[in-house]
Design an enzyme around this catalytic site. Structure first.
Site, short mmCIF file in Angstrom:
data_model
loop_
_atom_site.label_atom_id
_atom_site.label_comp_id
_atom_site.label_asym_id
_atom_site.label_seq_id
_atom_site.Cartn_x
_atom_site.Cartn_y
_atom_site.Cartn_z
N HIS A 50 -26.48 -10.00 -9.74
CA HIS A 50 -25.60 -8.79 -10.03
C HIS A 50 -24.45 -9.15 -10.19
CE1 HIS A 50 -29.73 -6.64 -7.92
NE2 HIS A 50 -29.43 -7.82 -7.28
N SER B 159 -5.55 -13.58 -32.05
CA SER B 159 -5.80 -11.66 -32.25
C SER B 159 -4.68 -11.93 -33.81
CB SER B 159 -5.93 -11.22 -31.03
OG SER B 159 -4.76 -10.11 -32.13
N LYS C 52 -2.82 -13.90 -27.35
CA LYS C 52 -4.78 -13.96 -27.43
C LYS C 52 -5.42 -15.12 -28.12
CE LYS C 52 -7.05 -11.02 -26.21
NZ LYS C 52 -7.42 -9.88 -27.18
N GLU D 39 -18.92 -15.51 -28.82
CA GLU D 39 -19.16 -14.59 -29.27
C GLU D 39 -20.34 -14.07 -30.05
OE1 GLU D 39 -15.34 -11.97 -29.27
OE2 GLU D 39 -15.17 -13.54 -27.26
#
Ligand code: ARG
Length: 473
Positions: free
Chosen positions: A155, A276, A282, A289
């Site tokens: 979880h 970024s 970043k 992804e």
């Protein structure tokens, strides 16, 4: 080529041409199409359906086309619809009217069925190679991290401490099953549909066993109608890809989380990250992804083909031309993803100091505290209750279970004694797990041995298949 001029009176509508044509994508099959044609031609000669000298001319022409294709010199045209007609037309231009004999006892229906099987055999070998590469990477990583401990989760909540090697091997086993699935689809794939004709076989005395043998298939397919309509092997590859992407996307998600500031368990290699356009600080895990995101198209490709095939009666319909783009896309996406994630993993650095610190900074030794009580004769349900309350006390005291005083423990149960602290130390928790398949170092050692053995067997099987696809005619 004059295919249309007999039955049909006009040219195809310009509007229809590009809608109808598959050459823009099915040129991917050119190599297989040429190989299949050479085998077919040799069979026609052997069966005396064409003369040896005509056969020689045809094979020579096809080999020339093969060479030009490899040099990137072949020009394809939409007017000729697909790769089969384009190559036949090239042959006609090279050797003249004798080219027309190649299509004796053959239809594009069995031709395309053959081409996709030849293509898929090649791709299956490549994909298994890439899966083996990734599984090897994970196994090597597991070896290299030694007895490093890490929090284990259910979880996404801290659950029980485990070995990092065990964590990594969990993925290695998943990919090894992907390999197993692909390898076990080989026998169904490796049948030769050539000679099925349009749907009914051929009235000419062809030799299907001979072509099957030339192309290293185990045998000809059993039913001509099934042969031209069957796309099961494509479905199997696409569903294997979809299953594998549940593993790839899960692995990606794991490392995306671990690379976040919140976890800070790993440092990903810069070469697979992006920054970024606005936020200069970043470092984004773009590769992972993208792999996670590409599950969308991989699942879509499977649903795409299932939908095309659903409800088609026998035998060939042009619907079946739509089978190729989803297949090619999954082949490309799956192979690229496997290679890339394996490279990323090889260069990922584990922040072992942070991971080791976290193993001691939670309550995931609670289950073993309950086990401790059961070893002293308390029932597990009662022990569960006691430890649950102790965790509440610890949270209030802003302490972990190893930091609570023995006197506090004894308020909840007189069975607690000093030895509990050693019992619930994460290192001892892990070392105690000797049951087959569990996270203890001894079990993990056995597991690694088993995995290595399994991979060895799979590599052997793959070597056999690699030889079979290496058909030189
Ligand atoms: N381009 C076609 C396909 O991929 C080849 C088979 C054409 N057969 C036919 N009967 N029109 O399905």
């Amino acid at each position: 080529m004059v295919l249309r001029n007999s039955r049909l009176t006009t040219k195809t509508s310009k509007l229809f041409d590009s809608f109808n044509a598959s050459i823009n994508f099915d040129q991917e099959l050119a190599e297989d199409d040429i190989l299949g044609s050479i085998a077919h031609c040799k069979m026609l000669v052997k069966c005396q359906l064409i003369s040896a000298s005509d056969g020689q001319k045809i094979v020579k022409g096809l080999k020339q086309i093969q060479k030009e294709f490899h040099q990137g010199k072949l020009n394809f045209t939409e007017q000729l619809e697909d790769v089969h007609m384009n190559i036949e037309d090239q042959l006609l231009k090279k050797i003249g009217a004798v080219a027309g004999k190649l299509h004796t006892a053959r239809s594009r229906n069995d031709q395309v069925a053959l081409d996709t099987r030849l293509y898929l055999r090649r791709q299956l070998v490549t994909t298994v190679q890439n899966l083996l590469g990734l599984t090897d990477t994970l196994a090597n990583l597991a070896k290299s991290v030694g007895d490093q401990m890490i929090p284990g989760y259910t979880h996404l909540q801290r659950a029980q401490p485990v070995l990092l090697s065990h964590y990594l091997l969990a993925y290695a086993w998943k990919f090894s099953r992907d390999i197993e699935r692909l390898l076990s689809s080989w026998d169904r794939l490796n049948r030769c549909p050539l000679g099925a004709g349009a749907l009914a076989g051929s009235g000419l005395a062809i030799d299907r066993n001979y072509t099957a043998k030339l192309l290293n298939f185990s045998a000809p397919t059993a039913n001509s109608m099934d042969s031209v309509s069957d796309r099961d092997h494509l479905l199997e590859y696409l569903s294997n890809a979809a299953i594998s992407f549940t593993h790839l996307s899960g692995l990606s998600e794991e490392f995306i989380l671990w690379a976040s500031q919140e976890f800070a368990f790993v440092d990903l290699p810069d070469e697979f990250c992006q920054t970024s356009s606005m936020m200069p600080q970043k470092k984004n895990p773009d590769l992972l992804e993208l792999i996670r995101g590409k599950s969308g198209r991989i699942n879509g490709n499977l649903i795409n083909l299932l939908t095309i095939l659903k409800g088609l009666s026998q035998t060939y319909f042009k619907d079946l031309q739509e089978d190729k783009e989803p297949l090619f896309d999954s082949v490309k996406t799956w192979n690229q993803s496997l290679i890339l994630i394996s490279e990323l993993l090889k260069k990922t650095k584990f922040n072992t100091a942070k991971i080791s610190h976290e193993v001691y900074a939670d309550y995931s030794n609670a289950t073993d505290l309950a086990d401790y009580l059961t070893s002293k004769g308390v029932s597990f349900r009662e022990a569960h209750q006691i430890v649950g309350q102790l965790v509440q006390v610890a949270i209030k005291q802003k302490k972990y279970l190893l930091q609570i005083a023995l006197s506090d423990y004894q308020k909840f149960c007189p069975s607690f004694t000093q030895d509990l602290y050693a019992y619930i130390d994460p290192r001892n928790i892990i070392n105690r797990r000797r049951v087959a398949g569990s996270t203890g170092p001894l079990s993990v050692k056995v597991q690694l041995k088993d995995l290595t053995m399994q991979l060895k067997i799979q590599k052997k099987q793959l070597a056999k298949y690699s030889k079979l696809i290496n058909t030189k005619l």
